[in-house]
Design an enzyme around this catalytic site. Structure first.
Site, PDB file in Angstrom:
ATOM      1  N   LYS A 150       7.925  -4.880   2.296  1.00 26.49           N
ATOM      2  CA  LYS A 150       8.264  -3.300   2.926  1.00 26.49           C
ATOM      3  C   LYS A 150       7.754  -3.222   4.329  1.00 26.49           C
ATOM      4  O   LYS A 150       6.752  -3.593   4.978  1.00 26.49           O
ATOM      5  CB  LYS A 150       7.160  -2.684   2.018  1.00 26.49           C
ATOM      6  CG  LYS A 150       7.084  -1.101   2.218  1.00 26.49           C
ATOM      7  CD  LYS A 150       6.146  -0.518   1.172  1.00 26.49           C
ATOM      8  CE  LYS A 150       5.769   1.030   1.748  1.00 26.49           C
ATOM      9  NZ  LYS A 150       4.875   1.524   0.232  1.00 26.49           N
TER      10      LYS A 150
ATOM     11  N   TYR B  62       0.739  -1.122   0.063  1.00 24.16           N
ATOM     12  CA  TYR B  62      -0.058   0.185  -0.118  1.00 24.16           C
ATOM     13  C   TYR B  62       0.914   1.263   0.042  1.00 24.16           C
ATOM     14  O   TYR B  62       1.894   1.166   0.470  1.00 24.16           O
ATOM     15  CB  TYR B  62      -0.901   0.030   1.288  1.00 24.16           C
ATOM     16  CG  TYR B  62      -0.480  -0.156   2.458  1.00 24.16           C
ATOM     17  CD1 TYR B  62       0.252   0.778   3.112  1.00 24.16           C
ATOM     18  CD2 TYR B  62      -0.630  -1.392   3.317  1.00 24.16           C
ATOM     19  CE1 TYR B  62       0.588   0.826   4.448  1.00 24.16           C
ATOM     20  CE2 TYR B  62      -0.267  -1.190   4.620  1.00 24.16           C
ATOM     21  CZ  TYR B  62       0.260  -0.256   5.383  1.00 24.16           C
ATOM     22  OH  TYR B  62       0.697  -0.465   6.322  1.00 24.16           O
ATOM     23  N   CYS B  63       0.472   2.157  -0.531  1.00 27.16           N
ATOM     24  CA  CYS B  63       1.130   3.376  -0.682  1.00 27.16           C
ATOM     25  C   CYS B  63       2.563   3.434  -1.408  1.00 27.16           C
ATOM     26  O   CYS B  63       3.356   3.968  -0.834  1.00 27.16           O
ATOM     27  CB  CYS B  63       1.157   4.428   0.617  1.00 27.16           C
ATOM     28  SG  CYS B  63       1.573   6.057   0.132  1.00 27.16           S
ATOM     29  N   PRO B  64       2.587   2.869  -2.788  1.00 27.15           N
ATOM     30  CA  PRO B  64       3.842   2.402  -3.098  1.00 27.15           C
ATOM     31  C   PRO B  64       4.748   3.584  -3.705  1.00 27.15           C
ATOM     32  O   PRO B  64       3.952   4.393  -4.148  1.00 27.15           O
ATOM     33  CB  PRO B  64       3.535   1.428  -4.217  1.00 27.15           C
ATOM     34  CG  PRO B  64       2.030   1.679  -4.555  1.00 27.15           C
ATOM     35  CD  PRO B  64       1.671   2.209  -3.394  1.00 27.15           C
TER      36      PRO B  64
END
Length: 277
Positions: free
Chosen positions: A158, A145-147
């Site tokens: 991550k 998420y939120c890459p």
């Protein structure tokens, strides 16, 4: 040492406990305030730690999901509030096991490129976790998420992401660090939010297809329990090695700036949430 970290003195504001049950909008207002103060040379470069529990912070594009209201209702049923932030990026999860750090610098005398700000934060994190530093990689983790290009990961999983906010020649480089708990469980929450908010509709903006297995916490990656409290203590020790550290909250005369920025952040978030209805 990274040049931007090599400051004569640092102001340190620890809000890793005091803001736990308050809205992250207060943190965004605080960073805007610090950008103003630091950017205009009214106080030293500042490092701030902050933690907020059970909130999903949405980005501008998340707010434009075709069924975003239903997505936010799902989050509420799972026990999470939702707000829209004023810096870039997409949805992230905040809880008691996620430590946020803001590195606030001034470019009043010398311009600081976006990448230089990101690089300073990467070096800062590596110095907080020296035993893990050789394994930390910086590249976009697809499926997270939120890459972003400055995702921090170990072995392809991550544990952190970075964003920036710039106001009045001040720069707040902000990172969320998943320290405790399950990274994949946080990712499952965001995956479900997108599934409900999108309902397989085609949109101009391409939202990430979340793969929970590519996200983890520092504790999971280190294969030992590491706490937010312990990380803040290590952070304080590191700050003392790179400059004089002054522990203090906002002074009375600075609170006027905070009141201004808090009102602005609250009004902006209110308008965005009302536009969903």
């Amino acid at each position: 040492m990274n040049q931007l970290l090599n400051q004569k003195s640092w102001r340190f504001i620890d809000q890793s406990i005091s803001l736990m049950n308050r809205t992250p909008l207060e943190s965004f207002a605080m960073d805007d305030t610090l950008c103003h103060l630091v950017g205009q040379g009214m106080c030293e470069p500042t490092i701030r730690t902050w933690v907020h529990d059970h909130t999903v912070v949405l980005g501008i594009q998340d707010h434009r999901l075709p069924y975003v209201q239903e997505g936010m209702e799902l989050l509420k049923k799972r026990g999470y509030d939702s707000i829209v932030r004023n810096s870039g990026g997409l949805a992230v999860v905040l809880d008691a096991g996620v430590l946020n750090i803001s590195l606030v610098l001034s470019e009043k005398d010398h311009a600081i490129s976006i990448n230089s700000g990101y690089d300073a934060m990467v070096d800062f994190v590596k110095n907080i976790f020296p035993e893990l530093a050789p394994e930390i990689k910086v590249y976009e983790i697809v499926g997270s998420y939120c890459p972003g290009t400055y995702d921090l990961s170990i072995a392809g999983r991550k544990f952190a992401g970075i964003s920036q906010r710039r106001i009045r020649q001040g720069i707040a480089v902000q990172i969320y660090l998943c320290i405790e708990g399950s990274g994949s469980e946080r990712a499952e929450l965001i995956r479900d939010f997108y599934q409900v908010g999108l309902k397989d509709e085609k949109t101009k903006f391409v939202y990430p297809e979340i793969q929970p297995s590519v996200m983890a916490s520092i504790s999971e990656l280190a294969n030992k329990e590491i706490t937010v409290y312990e990380t803040v203590m290590n952070l304080k020790k590191y700050i003392q090695t790179i400059g004089d550290m002054k522990l203090e909250n906002l002074q009375q005369d600075e609170m006027e700036y905070y009141a201004f920025y808090l009102n602005r952040v609250l009004e902006r978030n209110k308008k965005m949430l009302e536009s969903n209805k």
